[in-house]
Write an enzyme that holds these catalytic residues in place. Sequence first.
Site, short mmCIF file in Angstrom:
data_model
loop_
_atom_site.label_atom_id
_atom_site.label_comp_id
_atom_site.label_asym_id
_atom_site.label_seq_id
_atom_site.Cartn_x
_atom_site.Cartn_y
_atom_site.Cartn_z
N GLU A 157 0.82 -1.22 0.00
CA GLU A 157 0.00 0.00 0.00
C GLU A 157 0.85 1.27 0.00
OE1 GLU A 157 -2.73 -0.45 3.29
OE2 GLU A 157 -4.05 -1.72 2.11
N GLU A 311 -6.28 -8.34 -0.34
CA GLU A 311 -6.64 -8.43 1.08
C GLU A 311 -8.13 -8.15 1.25
OE1 GLU A 311 -4.55 -5.64 3.53
OE2 GLU A 311 -2.63 -6.06 2.61
#
Length: 686
Positions: A157, A311
């Site tokens: 991220e 995720e």
Amino acid sequence: MKKYNPTFPNFPHMLHGGDYNPDQWVKTPEIWDEDMRLMKLVHGNEMTMGIFAWSEIEPEEGVFNFSVFDTMMDKIYENGGRVIFATPSGARPKWLADKYPEVRRVTENLQHEPFRTRHNHCATSPIYREKVRIINEKLAERYGKHPALLGWHLSNEYNGACYCEKCADKFRAWLKEKYGDIETLNTAWWTRFWSHHFNSFDEIEPPSKVGEQSVQGLSLDWKRFVTWNTTDFMKEEIKALRKYSDHPVTTNCMGFFSGLDYHKIGKELDFFSNDNYPNWAEGVKSCAIDLAINLDFCRGVKQGQPFIIMESAPGINIGGMNFCKVKTNEQQLLEAAKMISHGSDSIMYFQWRKGRGACEKFHGAVVDHYGKEDNRVFQNAVKVGEMLEKLDGVVGCGVESRVAFVYSNEQRWALSGENCVAGWEDKNGYYATTRAYYRAFYDKNIPTDIISYEDDFSKYDMLILPTAYILSEEMGKKLKDYVAKGGILVATYMTAVANETDLCYLGGTPGAGLSEMFGLRVDEIDSYAPVDGFGRPMPVTNSVSYGGKEYPLNGIAECIVPKGAKALATYTSNIQAGTGAVYENPYGEGVAYYIGFYQDGEFPAAFISDMIEKYGFEPPAPIICDEGICLRKREGDGENYYFVLNETEETKTVTLDKTYKNMLTGEEMSGMQTLGTCGFLILTDK
Ligand code: GAL
């Protein structure tokens, strides 16, 4: 439609797995074997490893230890699984942070961070880049030929920015490259305002909370630079891996996260992957729409190519919430089916196993601290795994849409920097407008793509252009060309007010030549809100009359002077009373619509419903659905997969138009079917 190539041609299956940290369990290696047993029980076939494992792999500078991952690569493969391996740059070890302070970020408040947390390295630091290069090459050399390896997961991220002198210097160099000479920059940023004229690039500082905020051209370029610098860092990560491995690479993104321009980052990736944490407790329908728009965004980043959910939460997601609600069994399964229906070729989780300590120990995991399989969350993951095993045919299938939203974080950046209109900024603007019009199509089961300004417009019958506040002359031409050739364009308020450096167009807006196309000119920008920018009440109200109904305003309301366009709706009061609020203008072979106001209430649904009827957009199959049911289709090479999802907490019915095969039970189905709370069907042609 042809199927897309599978992301992993040697493993063309739906992936079921997630973030796995065997390095947190080095002292109890029996857990590793237990994990293999549980992976098979859950019908898992993937583990994402190494994400924050730098201190395990390189415990001291130049000393490498791969023993955990050597063991686990083999074990996972022997047990039928595969691995997406992560580069560890998302969190650096203490020795690195201590020995080379420049790798630690300087915050927007100009504080040099101590060693702490993660996601806070300096992306410019030559030392950080070099250390990342070394470890990435080592990983690629070691695992690049391992049969378990599917692909690479870059960092984690990517986000945020560093304000150190090295980053500031790089920003200045980037500006020099972009503008060539300082006078061009001064003109582009309108720097004679408040005595901001620069004599050289060396004088420029990054904008920040404790620094400059009044020059929007600067703020906008800084945000562009942050994406560029992050991408540049990422490209170096890829280059290091490529030395020994040509496996596909991705980085896990965050959907509508506004900090980066994923369309630019996505160009460098072999496939797009995303982290999605829908909060079903906000209400099933509302959550389903937020999830859907995110997933359609993901599919759009690489022009319709299926993506990977890297995720999602098994059970609760503790991120950023004070109280977390567990998901019901039905919600957990619906979530998985929904992700697949919009284009995902995986369901992966954060996290496989809960750690015993530190700040994510209570975050949902497939394997709880309890550790056994007779646990509700684990059993739900089993059901997801069983479902995915039946959906291999869906891998590579696309989604056909005749309508696209043209979206860019650049608009969000530009709009959130504006203070030209009292009390109005992005918080109730760009995303909310996009979502409101998206929902209008969604509720009618009309699939839509979300694409970038750079994409090919010509394959769509209709484009929705939410508030394209900054628009270059070139983009103006592209849009005119689209409409002239027969496209239908629906644009909302404040379109083409300024150019790409936030210089307002002179001579009337919409600028960039679009006034002619829309057949109108915006004369003033008014707004209606409960309070103004200083929190003072704004009791004056107004509404828009359309199709015999009135829609109250709660934001921008432009005063429009028509120049040939036909009004389809009018304002009801104040200085705008009786003047047009929505206009239609034929242009070339196509039609341009202009909606001059913000409304996230019922107007978008009413207007889009009329557009759907007028232009004959149809749901992906003639299955008759009760309200609240979402119908989606994935298709490719003549195969069709229909997802019928009850996104309500009530029992609903659907009527099938023909006999279908139920992908999950194998049985044939026709006629009326009942779907319980959050229930769904996945069907294919018989
Ligand atoms: C994600 C992150 C994971 C984990 C997760 C918790 O944003 O990539 O490492 O922190 O959030 O929800």
